[in-house]
Design a protein around this motif. Structure first.
Motif, PDB file in Angstrom:
ATOM      1  N   MET A  82       1.487 -16.333  -6.441  1.00 22.49           N
ATOM      2  CA  MET A  82       2.253 -15.090  -6.300  1.00 22.49           C
ATOM      3  C   MET A  82       1.706 -13.994  -7.218  1.00 22.49           C
ATOM      4  O   MET A  82       1.605 -12.830  -6.837  1.00 22.49           O
ATOM      5  CB  MET A  82       3.729 -15.364  -6.605  1.00 22.49           C
ATOM      6  N   ARG A  83       1.358 -14.396  -8.445  1.00 20.66           N
ATOM      7  CA  ARG A  83       0.851 -13.419  -9.411  1.00 20.66           C
ATOM      8  C   ARG A  83      -0.448 -12.786  -8.918  1.00 20.66           C
ATOM      9  O   ARG A  83      -0.642 -11.572  -9.035  1.00 20.66           O
ATOM     10  CB  ARG A  83       0.641 -14.104 -10.759  1.00 20.66           C
ATOM     11  N   LYS A  84      -1.341 -13.597  -8.360  1.00 17.74           N
ATOM     12  CA  LYS A  84      -2.616 -13.072  -7.860  1.00 17.74           C
ATOM     13  C   LYS A  84      -2.389 -12.163  -6.646  1.00 17.74           C
ATOM     14  O   LYS A  84      -3.077 -11.151  -6.486  1.00 17.74           O
ATOM     15  CB  LYS A  84      -3.552 -14.226  -7.513  1.00 17.74           C
ATOM     16  N   TYR A  85      -1.422 -12.549  -5.817  1.00 17.88           N
ATOM     17  CA  TYR A  85      -1.077 -11.713  -4.666  1.00 17.88           C
ATOM     18  C   TYR A  85      -0.564 -10.346  -5.118  1.00 17.88           C
ATOM     19  O   TYR A  85      -0.966  -9.309  -4.587  1.00 17.88           O
ATOM     20  CB  TYR A  85      -0.030 -12.434  -3.814  1.00 17.88           C
ATOM     21  N   LEU A  86       0.317 -10.330  -6.110  1.00 13.12           N
ATOM     22  CA  LEU A  86       0.861  -9.070  -6.623  1.00 13.12           C
ATOM     23  C   LEU A  86      -0.235  -8.216  -7.257  1.00 13.12           C
ATOM     24  O   LEU A  86      -0.218  -6.986  -7.148  1.00 13.12           O
ATOM     25  CB  LEU A  86       1.973  -9.351  -7.633  1.00 13.12           C
ATOM     26  N   LYS A  87      -1.186  -8.855  -7.920  1.00  7.26           N
ATOM     27  CA  LYS A  87      -2.314  -8.112  -8.493  1.00  7.26           C
ATOM     28  C   LYS A  87      -3.143  -7.456  -7.390  1.00  7.26           C
ATOM     29  O   LYS A  87      -3.607  -6.318  -7.543  1.00  7.26           O
ATOM     30  CB  LYS A  87      -3.188  -9.040  -9.339  1.00  7.26           C
ATOM     31  N   LEU A  88      -3.321  -8.178  -6.289  1.00  8.17           N
ATOM     32  CA  LEU A  88      -4.065  -7.610  -5.166  1.00  8.17           C
ATOM     33  C   LEU A  88      -3.311  -6.433  -4.540  1.00  8.17           C
ATOM     34  O   LEU A  88      -3.930  -5.430  -4.156  1.00  8.17           O
ATOM     35  CB  LEU A  88      -4.317  -8.694  -4.108  1.00  8.17           C
ATOM     36  N   VAL A  89      -1.992  -6.562  -4.438  1.00  9.78           N
ATOM     37  CA  VAL A  89      -1.185  -5.453  -3.912  1.00  9.78           C
ATOM     38  C   VAL A  89      -1.336  -4.227  -4.803  1.00  9.78           C
ATOM     39  O   VAL A  89      -1.558  -3.109  -4.329  1.00  9.78           O
ATOM     40  CB  VAL A  89       0.301  -5.853  -3.808  1.00  9.78           C
ATOM     41  N   ASP A  90      -1.217  -4.435  -6.110  1.00 10.47           N
ATOM     42  CA  ASP A  90      -1.374  -3.338  -7.069  1.00 10.47           C
ATOM     43  C   ASP A  90      -2.764  -2.721  -6.964  1.00 10.47           C
ATOM     44  O   ASP A  90      -2.923  -1.493  -7.028  1.00 10.47           O
ATOM     45  CB  ASP A  90      -1.119  -3.856  -8.483  1.00 10.47           C
ATOM     46  N   PHE A  91      -3.768  -3.562  -6.785  1.00  8.86           N
ATOM     47  CA  PHE A  91      -5.146  -3.078  -6.650  1.00  8.86           C
ATOM     48  C   PHE A  91      -5.304  -2.203  -5.406  1.00  8.86           C
ATOM     49  O   PHE A  91      -5.904  -1.121  -5.461  1.00  8.86           O
ATOM     50  CB  PHE A  91      -6.094  -4.276  -6.591  1.00  8.86           C
ATOM     51  N   GLU A  92      -4.751  -2.672  -4.272  1.00 11.68           N
ATOM     52  CA  GLU A  92      -4.872  -1.914  -3.018  1.00 11.68           C
ATOM     53  C   GLU A  92      -4.124  -0.584  -3.108  1.00 11.68           C
ATOM     54  O   GLU A  92      -4.605   0.441  -2.620  1.00 11.68           O
ATOM     55  CB  GLU A  92      -4.342  -2.738  -1.849  1.00 11.68           C
ATOM     56  N   LEU A  93      -2.952  -0.597  -3.735  1.00 14.22           N
ATOM     57  CA  LEU A  93      -2.197   0.655  -3.888  1.00 14.22           C
ATOM     58  C   LEU A  93      -2.961   1.634  -4.770  1.00 14.22           C
ATOM     59  O   LEU A  93      -2.978   2.842  -4.502  1.00 14.22           O
ATOM     60  CB  LEU A  93      -0.818   0.368  -4.492  1.00 14.22           C
ATOM     61  N   GLY A  94      -3.590   1.136  -5.812  1.00 14.79           N
ATOM     62  CA  GLY A  94      -4.343   1.998  -6.716  1.00 14.79           C
ATOM     63  C   GLY A  94      -5.535   2.656  -6.054  1.00 14.79           C
ATOM     64  O   GLY A  94      -5.897   3.795  -6.385  1.00 14.79           O
ATOM     65  N   ARG A  95      -6.145   1.992  -5.073  1.00 19.79           N
ATOM     66  CA  ARG A  95      -7.337   2.536  -4.398  1.00 19.79           C
ATOM     67  C   ARG A  95      -7.001   3.752  -3.535  1.00 19.79           C
ATOM     68  O   ARG A  95      -7.847   4.586  -3.265  1.00 19.79           O
ATOM     69  CB  ARG A  95      -7.984   1.452  -3.527  1.00 19.79           C
ATOM     70  N   PHE A  96      -5.758   3.816  -3.067  1.00 20.56           N
ATOM     71  CA  PHE A  96      -5.351   4.917  -2.179  1.00 20.56           C
ATOM     72  C   PHE A  96      -4.434   5.907  -2.890  1.00 20.56           C
ATOM     73  O   PHE A  96      -3.993   6.885  -2.292  1.00 20.56           O
ATOM     74  CB  PHE A  96      -4.622   4.321  -0.959  1.00 20.56           C
ATOM     75  N   PHE A  97      -4.179   5.670  -4.186  1.00 25.72           N
ATOM     76  CA  PHE A  97      -3.126   6.396  -4.885  1.00 25.72           C
ATOM     77  C   PHE A  97      -3.364   7.902  -4.930  1.00 25.72           C
ATOM     78  O   PHE A  97      -2.431   8.695  -4.729  1.00 25.72           O
ATOM     79  CB  PHE A  97      -2.967   5.841  -6.300  1.00 25.72           C
ATOM     80  N   LYS A  98      -4.591   8.337  -5.200  1.00 25.33           N
ATOM     81  CA  LYS A  98      -4.867   9.770  -5.312  1.00 25.33           C
ATOM     82  C   LYS A  98      -4.626  10.481  -3.980  1.00 25.33           C
ATOM     83  O   LYS A  98      -4.008  11.556  -3.940  1.00 25.33           O
ATOM     84  CB  LYS A  98      -6.301  10.000  -5.793  1.00 25.33           C
ATOM     85  N   ILE A  99      -5.124   9.883  -2.898  1.00 29.24           N
ATOM     86  CA  ILE A  99      -4.905  10.474  -1.571  1.00 29.24           C
ATOM     87  C   ILE A  99      -3.423  10.446  -1.229  1.00 29.24           C
ATOM     88  O   ILE A  99      -2.886  11.384  -0.627  1.00 29.24           O
ATOM     89  CB  ILE A  99      -5.723   9.721  -0.501  1.00 29.24           C
ATOM     90  N   TYR A 100      -2.760   9.384  -1.630  1.00 27.22           N
ATOM     91  CA  TYR A 100      -1.320   9.239  -1.391  1.00 27.22           C
ATOM     92  C   TYR A 100      -0.550  10.354  -2.081  1.00 27.22           C
ATOM     93  O   TYR A 100       0.364  10.952  -1.494  1.00 27.22           O
ATOM     94  CB  TYR A 100      -0.882   7.874  -1.904  1.00 27.22           C
ATOM     95  N   LEU A 101      -0.910  10.661  -3.323  1.00 25.52           N
ATOM     96  CA  LEU A 101      -0.253  11.753  -4.044  1.00 25.52           C
ATOM     97  C   LEU A 101      -0.512  13.095  -3.360  1.00 25.52           C
ATOM     98  O   LEU A 101       0.369  13.965  -3.324  1.00 25.52           O
ATOM     99  CB  LEU A 101      -0.751  11.804  -5.494  1.00 25.52           C
ATOM    100  N   VAL A 102      -1.715  13.256  -2.814  1.00 24.76           N
ATOM    101  CA  VAL A 102      -2.033  14.494  -2.090  1.00 24.76           C
ATOM    102  C   VAL A 102      -1.136  14.624  -0.858  1.00 24.76           C
ATOM    103  O   VAL A 102      -0.614  15.709  -0.564  1.00 24.76           O
ATOM    104  CB  VAL A 102      -3.522  14.517  -1.679  1.00 24.76           C
ATOM    105  N   LEU A 103      -0.936  13.523  -0.125  1.00 28.49           N
ATOM    106  CA  LEU A 103      -0.057  13.550   1.049  1.00 28.49           C
ATOM    107  C   LEU A 103       1.371  13.928   0.662  1.00 28.49           C
ATOM    108  O   LEU A 103       2.030  14.717   1.346  1.00 28.49           O
ATOM    109  CB  LEU A 103      -0.064  12.184   1.743  1.00 28.49           C
TER     110      LEU A 103
END
Length: 276
Positions: A1-22
């Motif tokens: 579960m911990r590794k899965y949550l880290k991957l989720v956090d990683f994926e969210l971070g990759r799109f975060f700047k564009i997400y803030l722009v939206l």
């Protein structure tokens, strides 16, 4: 579960700047839309009443009052929503193909992490789902703010006030912001299912290349047929045999089957067909 949550956090971070722009585009454009539409209405009222000397009652009878509905049906309001939807649909494909075609084929590093490969699939699907919920939350918070700005700008005699509930009852907003928990589960359950089906179609293409495109299209078509099968049976074979609640339960079961099938097939493709 911990590794899965880290991957989720990683994926969210990759799109975060564009997400803030939206989010910024949505806030700025919709607030600007309220201001522009209100000023346009007030300018029209001033011209008719004070320059052409039309009585206020006649103006209101002819042009009606200003309400938030006039903002909602404009490009100022609908445009940012359409942009966010288009961006997230595009990102459903980008979230996979960026890893394959980006620098150093990052997908190989992801799939060689000391965790189940299925976690990569689930993390990407979860990140898409969380981003959708985040944008919906921003829109929910923005509605009362925009409505309040409208009240500040337009005098009470010239406006019709709408509650947030009445606003969200409007066509496309009712789909995005359901009024009941059951509607929320249905709408976003279908949305999550669509994401898993598209992810599976992408993995078919990545596993079998040209043949995989046909397999992905065929799988997507089968998923659609499974989803609508209770409706087809109800309409053409049983002649309205099921009660609405029974039909709803059948549809929920079909959605669960499609999601489970997509996850199972994707897990198989990630472990058996995609090589690193």
């Amino acid at each position: 579960m911990r590794k899965y949550l880290k991957l989720v956090d990683f994926e969210l971070g990759r799109f975060f700047k564009i997400y803030l722009v939206l989010i910024a585009i949505t806030i700025v454009t919709q607030i600007a839309g309220v201001i522009v539409k209100s000023n346009k209405y007030l300018s029209q009222a001033d011209k008719q009443i004070y320059e052409e000397l039309i009585p206020k009652a006649q103006f209101l009878e002819q042009y009606g009052t200003m309400s938030f509905m006039q903002v909602m049906t404009s490009a100022w309001f609908m445009g940012p929503i359409a942009l966010c939807i288009a961006a997230l649909i595009f990102y459903i494909f980008l979230i996979w193909y960026r890893d394959w075609f980006g620098k150093n084929t990052f997908i190989y590093r992801l799939l060689m992490l000391p965790t189940a490969r299925l976690n990569v699939f689930l993390a990407k699907a979860t990140s898409i789902f969380l981003m959708v919920l985040g944008l919906i939350s921003v829109q929910l918070l923005l509605l009362p703010v925009a409505s309040t700005i409208l009240k500040w700008m337009v005098p009470k005699d010239f406006r019709t006030d709408l509650t947030v509930g009445a606003i969200t009852d409007f066509d496309y907003l009712q789909m995005l912001i359901p009024n009941t928990f059951i509607e929320f589960v249905i709408n976003y359950g279908l949305g999550f299912m669509a994401v898993t089906v598209l992810f599976t179609a992408i993995l078919f293409e990545r596993s079998f290349r040209l043949k995989g495109i046909l397999l992905g299209i065929a799988y997507s078509a089968i998923a659609v047929i499974i989803i609508i099968s209770p409706l087809l049976i109800q309409e053409f074979l049983l002649g309205g045999f099921f009660y609405p609640i029974e039909l709803l339960i059948l549809e929920v079961v079909m959605v669960i089957i499609v999601i489970a099938g997509s996850i199972w097939i994707s897990n198989y493709l990630l472990n058996k067909k995609i090589r690193v």
